[in-house]
Design an enzyme around this catalytic site. Structure first.
Site, mmCIF file in Angstrom:
data_model
loop_
_atom_site.group_PDB
_atom_site.id
_atom_site.type_symbol
_atom_site.label_atom_id
_atom_site.label_comp_id
_atom_site.label_asym_id
_atom_site.label_seq_id
_atom_site.Cartn_x
_atom_site.Cartn_y
_atom_site.Cartn_z
ATOM 1 N N CYS A 2 0.807 -1.222 0.000
ATOM 2 C CA CYS A 2 0.000 0.000 0.000
ATOM 3 C C CYS A 2 0.843 1.277 0.000
ATOM 4 O O CYS A 2 1.936 1.302 0.555
ATOM 5 C CB CYS A 2 -0.871 0.030 1.235
ATOM 6 S SG CYS A 2 -1.907 -1.405 1.417
ATOM 7 N N ARG A 27 5.530 -0.487 -5.915
ATOM 8 C CA ARG A 27 5.410 -1.188 -4.639
ATOM 9 C C ARG A 27 4.440 -2.365 -4.715
ATOM 10 O O ARG A 27 4.411 -3.200 -3.838
ATOM 11 C CB ARG A 27 4.904 -0.213 -3.562
ATOM 12 C CG ARG A 27 5.810 0.967 -3.357
ATOM 13 C CD ARG A 27 5.146 2.006 -2.482
ATOM 14 N NE ARG A 27 4.965 1.515 -1.131
ATOM 15 C CZ ARG A 27 5.875 1.626 -0.186
ATOM 16 N NH1 ARG A 27 7.003 2.221 -0.436
ATOM 17 N NH2 ARG A 27 5.642 1.154 1.022
ATOM 18 N N TRP A 74 -2.980 -2.868 -1.451
ATOM 19 C CA TRP A 74 -2.544 -4.248 -1.689
ATOM 20 C C TRP A 74 -3.306 -5.079 -0.685
ATOM 21 O O TRP A 74 -3.112 -4.950 0.521
ATOM 22 C CB TRP A 74 -1.035 -4.342 -1.471
ATOM 23 C CG TRP A 74 -0.404 -5.626 -1.869
ATOM 24 C CD1 TRP A 74 -0.087 -6.023 -3.143
ATOM 25 C CD2 TRP A 74 0.032 -6.682 -1.003
ATOM 26 N NE1 TRP A 74 0.513 -7.261 -3.107
ATOM 27 C CE2 TRP A 74 0.605 -7.689 -1.812
ATOM 28 C CE3 TRP A 74 0.008 -6.891 0.371
ATOM 29 C CZ2 TRP A 74 1.129 -8.867 -1.303
ATOM 30 C CZ3 TRP A 74 0.538 -8.069 0.883
ATOM 31 C CH2 TRP A 74 1.089 -9.037 0.049
ATOM 32 N N ASN A 99 -2.226 2.360 5.732
ATOM 33 C CA ASN A 99 -1.281 1.275 5.442
ATOM 34 C C ASN A 99 -1.084 0.499 6.730
ATOM 35 O O ASN A 99 -0.989 1.097 7.808
ATOM 36 C CB ASN A 99 0.091 1.818 5.034
ATOM 37 C CG ASN A 99 0.083 2.422 3.654
ATOM 38 O OD1 ASN A 99 -0.924 2.404 2.976
ATOM 39 N ND2 ASN A 99 1.219 2.963 3.248
ATOM 40 N N GLY A 100 -0.964 -0.829 6.630
ATOM 41 C CA GLY A 100 -0.711 -1.643 7.817
ATOM 42 C C GLY A 100 -1.858 -2.596 8.078
ATOM 43 O O GLY A 100 -2.707 -2.827 7.205
ATOM 44 N N GLU A 482 18.798 -17.705 -5.105
ATOM 45 C CA GLU A 482 18.452 -16.373 -5.590
ATOM 46 C C GLU A 482 18.052 -16.444 -7.076
ATOM 47 O O GLU A 482 17.083 -15.810 -7.497
ATOM 48 C CB GLU A 482 19.634 -15.417 -5.356
ATOM 49 C CG GLU A 482 19.467 -14.002 -5.859
ATOM 50 C CD GLU A 482 18.237 -13.276 -5.301
ATOM 51 O OE1 GLU A 482 17.606 -13.747 -4.353
ATOM 52 O OE2 GLU A 482 17.899 -12.229 -5.877
ATOM 53 N N LYS A 486 14.387 -15.407 -8.493
ATOM 54 C CA LYS A 486 14.179 -14.418 -9.574
ATOM 55 C C LYS A 486 13.297 -15.016 -10.658
ATOM 56 O O LYS A 486 12.358 -14.390 -11.122
ATOM 57 C CB LYS A 486 15.510 -13.979 -10.218
ATOM 58 C CG LYS A 486 16.414 -13.092 -9.414
ATOM 59 C CD LYS A 486 15.888 -11.719 -9.158
ATOM 60 C CE LYS A 486 15.090 -11.680 -7.891
ATOM 61 N NZ LYS A 486 15.695 -11.227 -6.699
ATOM 62 N N GLU A 489 9.579 -15.583 -9.451
ATOM 63 C CA GLU A 489 8.741 -14.421 -9.128
ATOM 64 C C GLU A 489 8.367 -13.591 -10.348
ATOM 65 O O GLU A 489 7.310 -12.975 -10.370
ATOM 66 C CB GLU A 489 9.352 -13.552 -8.030
ATOM 67 C CG GLU A 489 10.582 -12.786 -8.410
ATOM 68 C CD GLU A 489 11.161 -11.994 -7.246
ATOM 69 O OE1 GLU A 489 10.399 -11.464 -6.443
ATOM 70 O OE2 GLU A 489 12.392 -11.909 -7.158
ATOM 71 N N HIS A 505 18.960 -37.284 -2.595
ATOM 72 C CA HIS A 505 18.113 -37.575 -1.434
ATOM 73 C C HIS A 505 16.643 -37.263 -1.712
ATOM 74 O O HIS A 505 15.857 -37.162 -0.777
ATOM 75 C CB HIS A 505 18.605 -36.790 -0.215
ATOM 76 C CG HIS A 505 20.000 -37.156 0.179
ATOM 77 N ND1 HIS A 505 20.329 -38.389 0.687
ATOM 78 C CD2 HIS A 505 21.158 -36.463 0.086
ATOM 79 C CE1 HIS A 505 21.630 -38.440 0.917
ATOM 80 N NE2 HIS A 505 22.159 -37.271 0.558
ATOM 81 N N LYS A 603 6.565 -4.483 -3.438
ATOM 82 C CA LYS A 603 7.979 -4.142 -3.292
ATOM 83 C C LYS A 603 8.397 -4.083 -1.825
ATOM 84 O O LYS A 603 9.365 -4.679 -1.427
ATOM 85 C CB LYS A 603 8.251 -2.807 -3.988
ATOM 86 C CG LYS A 603 9.710 -2.365 -3.920
ATOM 87 C CD LYS A 603 10.597 -3.283 -4.737
ATOM 88 C CE LYS A 603 12.060 -2.934 -4.623
ATOM 89 N NZ LYS A 603 12.894 -4.075 -5.051
HETATM 90 C C1 F6R Z 1 12.694 -10.712 -4.216
HETATM 91 C C2 F6R Z 1 12.511 -9.596 -3.302
HETATM 92 C C3 F6R Z 1 12.009 -9.898 -1.930
HETATM 93 C C4 F6R Z 1 12.673 -8.958 -0.906
HETATM 94 C C5 F6R Z 1 12.041 -9.177 0.480
HETATM 95 C C6 F6R Z 1 12.735 -8.350 1.529
HETATM 96 O O1 F6R Z 1 13.212 -10.286 -5.439
HETATM 97 O O2 F6R Z 1 12.732 -8.462 -3.637
HETATM 98 O O3 F6R Z 1 12.207 -11.235 -1.595
HETATM 99 O O4 F6R Z 1 14.036 -9.238 -0.873
HETATM 100 O O5 F6R Z 1 10.689 -8.852 0.437
HETATM 101 O O6 F6R Z 1 12.661 -6.985 1.244
HETATM 102 P P1 F6R Z 1 13.683 -5.966 1.899
HETATM 103 O O7 F6R Z 1 15.030 -6.312 1.382
HETATM 104 O O8 F6R Z 1 13.213 -4.619 1.471
HETATM 105 O O9 F6R Z 1 13.587 -6.170 3.383
#
Ligand code: F6R
Length: 608
Positions: A2, A27, A74, A99-100, A482, A486, A489, A505, A603
């Site tokens: 949000c 976001r 959101w 927000n929250g 990682e 990527k 997502e 395993h 985000k």
């Molecule tokens: C994946 C991604 C998320 C963030 C996670 C933590 O590409 O961006 O997994 O890494 O939500 O966010 P931050 O780093 O802002 O605490």
């Protein structure tokens, strides 16, 4: 997640609010809305879907107003829908955006319903408007009503509110969810994200938890929880407009991938000496305090957690310090036992992730030697709440999938390992090597970009699959994780990562002619073992895509070997990340997904 923006001005604010919502689109959100103070009433417009839908409604209705609030939602409580979109109102008098999460929403809803209020949405946020309305009946004062209402709330909130009877005023409250006030000329703003108004002002007043603000176009007044006026120093946030534009790139993610040489250069800039890191780069007296560290506890989420997992090997090697790495969302629920002289480190791009922030707060009540935050946003709550900090200086990261945030976190973590070892007079040669590797990193990332053609050779095949496996060993297992994160997502292809030794395993059962297996295989002490694990894949007819260097002995009949630049021991994990980011990006482009704002993701995850 949000986003809130509010503006009060001597000019019309409709466009300012819509532009602010556009700037917060990165976001992640599912609906948007605005409430504008027009003449003596408040006009509300809400739309499901993109901010562009709301913008069309604004063009159609042409509301004229000099103050108002707006929001991107959101969904957490209640479906994404127009009805659930903010702003919410009570009696068309009090309008709020929130927000929250309000944890005691069921209890409060019951009390309000018993008092005669009717809920028009499924959200937890709507009750805030009714609660303020309820308190206003006794106090007759909007700010006091907001203050009284927040005393009943449990959970996290950033609230901006307008009251039909107080034209030109915006009221705001903050508790565990970011909110700040921006100062303009004959206009002032509230926002949850400074990027939403960065084109208009660089002057901000950051609200602390349990503070309130009352702004008009001429005045900004901040109050503490007891209603006493607070004298807040101004903070200048300098983010140029270009930093938030895509330039010639198709997506923010693409831009951010290709910005990494500069981003890492900015992370290390001014922090390295010839053979070591400079003193106190983590803040006042950090070098002295680091001499006593015996253990390190890392917490983070998602990509930032992968950075901690990679870095663990550096800390064990360079500082000879045991490290624990926890999911921030799990850490405080397992009653962690804190041994003497343990440093608590949280890693976060945004510095606002609710789980990580809650872990930090929990850690502050424990007997840690101190807390360190590694993050990209200097004004963030985590940065303010920690004893020591380092900013990654990566510049705004807009794409939901973290790219430059990750590689710059790794650079900062390597500097932390060197800083601790320096304070403890350990491993001079390794420190020198790490510093040298850090210096070489920007150029090596640039070299890795030249692999685009090789990568594109494999993207088509992967883009046609629904499942994939990523393998690595040692510190390259989190790099494989990682890479898998990527890919999943932004392309929605199921991607699982395993330490290659675990294959036999269980996951080997998934390997057949159809599944692509991506392996991260730089030359390290485990590469021979990794290569024999890959033989297990070959024997089952699996397609192998291996990232290694030209000394590798693997022969691939089905798949492709991609020859990586020659890296140092310490920067190899950073460099091996680059082709995995590009791979995910190119695959997602082929699949045509909304890769800057992937479905269901946000985000900055400011709810637990
Ligand atoms: C994946 C991604 C998320 C963030 C996670 C933590 O590409 O961006 O997994 O890494 O939500 O966010 P931050 O780093 O802002 O605490």
């Amino acid at each position: 997640m949000c986003g809130i923006i509010g503006a009060t001005s001597s000019r019309s604010v409709g466009k300012i609010l819509i532009k602010g919502l556009h700037l917060m689109e990165y976001r992640g959100y599912d609906s948007a809305g605005v409430a504008l103070h027009q003449k003596d009433q408040i006009v509300r417009l809400r739309a499901l879907g993109k901010v562009a839908e709301l913008e069309s409604l604004m063009i159609e209705h042409k509301p004229k107003a000099k103050s108002g609030i707006a929001h991107t939602r959101w969904a957490t409580h209640g479906q994404p829908s127009k009805q659930n979109a903010h702003p919410h109102d009570s009696h068309e008098e009090i309008f709020i955006v929130h927000n929250g999460i309000i944890e005691n929403h069921s209890e409060l809803k019951k009390q309000l319903t018993d008092a005669g209020y009717t809920m028009k949405s499924e959200t937890d946020s709507e009750l805030i408007a009714h609660l303020i309305h309820f308190h206003k009946q006794t106090t007759q004062d909007s700010l006091k009503a907001l203050m009284n209402a927040t005393q009943d709330l449990r959970g996290a909130y950033a609230i901006a509110m307008i009251d039909a009877s107080v034209k030109g005023s915006i009221f705001a409250a903050r508790h565990k969810s970011p909110l700040l006030v921006g100062q303009g000329i004959e206009e002032n703003f509230v926002a949850s994200d400074p990027l939403s108004i960065i084109n208009i002002t660089e002057q901000f007043f950051l609200l602390e938890d349990d503070e309130f603000a009352h702004i008009t176009k001429h005045d900004i007044n901040i109050f503490d929880a007891n209603g006493h006026s607070v004298d807040r120093k101004e903070t200048v946030i300098d983010a140029t407009a270009t930093a938030t534009s895509k330039g010639n790139y198709k997506h923010y993610m693409e831009k951010e991938i290709y910005e990494q040489p500069e981003a890492v250069a900015n992370t290390i800039d001014g922090r390295l000496l010839e053979m070591d890191v400079a003193d106190n780069i983590f803040g006042i007296d950090s070098s002295k305090a680091f001499a006593d560290i015996k253990r390190i506890q890392f917490v983070a989420c998602g990509t930032s957690l992968h950075a901690a997992k990679v870095a663990r090997s550096w800390f064990e090697r360079i500082c000879e310090t045991p490290c624990y790495v926890d999911f921030a969302s799990e850490y405080r629920y397992r009653n962690p036992l804190v041994e003497n002289n343990t440093l608590f480190v949280c890693i976060s791009q945004s510095g606002e992730t609710a789980d990580t922030l809650a872990a930090l707060e929990y850690a502050k009540q424990k007997e840690y030697l101190g807390t360190v935050t590694i993050c990209n946003v200097p004004t963030s709550t985590m940065a303010r709440e920690s004893d020591w900090k380092i900013f990654t200086n990566a510049g705004p990261e807009i794409g939901v999938a973290s790219t430059k945030a990750f590689t710059t976190q790794l650079a900062a973590l390597l500097m932390l390992a060197v800083a601790i070892a320096k304070s403890q007079n350990k491993n001079t040669e390794l420190r020198q090597q790490a510093v040298q590797d850090l210096r070489n990193t920007p150029a090596l990332i640039q070299e890795a970009f030249e692999l685009l053609e090789d990568i594109n050779y494999i993207t088509k095949n992967i883009s046609e699959k629904e499942n994939s496996l990523f393998l690595g060993r040692g510190m390259y297992f989190p790099i494989a994780q990682e890479g898998a994160l990527k890919l999943k997502e932004i392309s929605y292809i199921h991607a699982e990562a395993y330490p290659a030794g675990e294959l036999k395993h269980g996951p080997l059962a998934l390997v057949d002619e159809d599944i692509p297996v991506v392996a991260v295989a730089p030359e390290d002490s485990l590469v021979e073992k990794l290569l024999s694990n890959l033989e297990e894949v070959k024997a089952r007819g699996g397609t192998l895509y291996v990232f290694g260097n030209n000394r590798s002995t693997i022969e691939i009949k089905k798949g492709k070997f991609i020859n990586m630049p020659e890296c140092g021991d310490f920067n190899a994990p950073i460099i091996y990340t680059i082709p995995l980011q590009i791979l995910a990006y190119e695959v997602a482009c082929l699949r045509g997904t909304d890769l800057d704002q992937p479905r269901n993701l946000a985000k900055s995850v400011t709810v637990e």
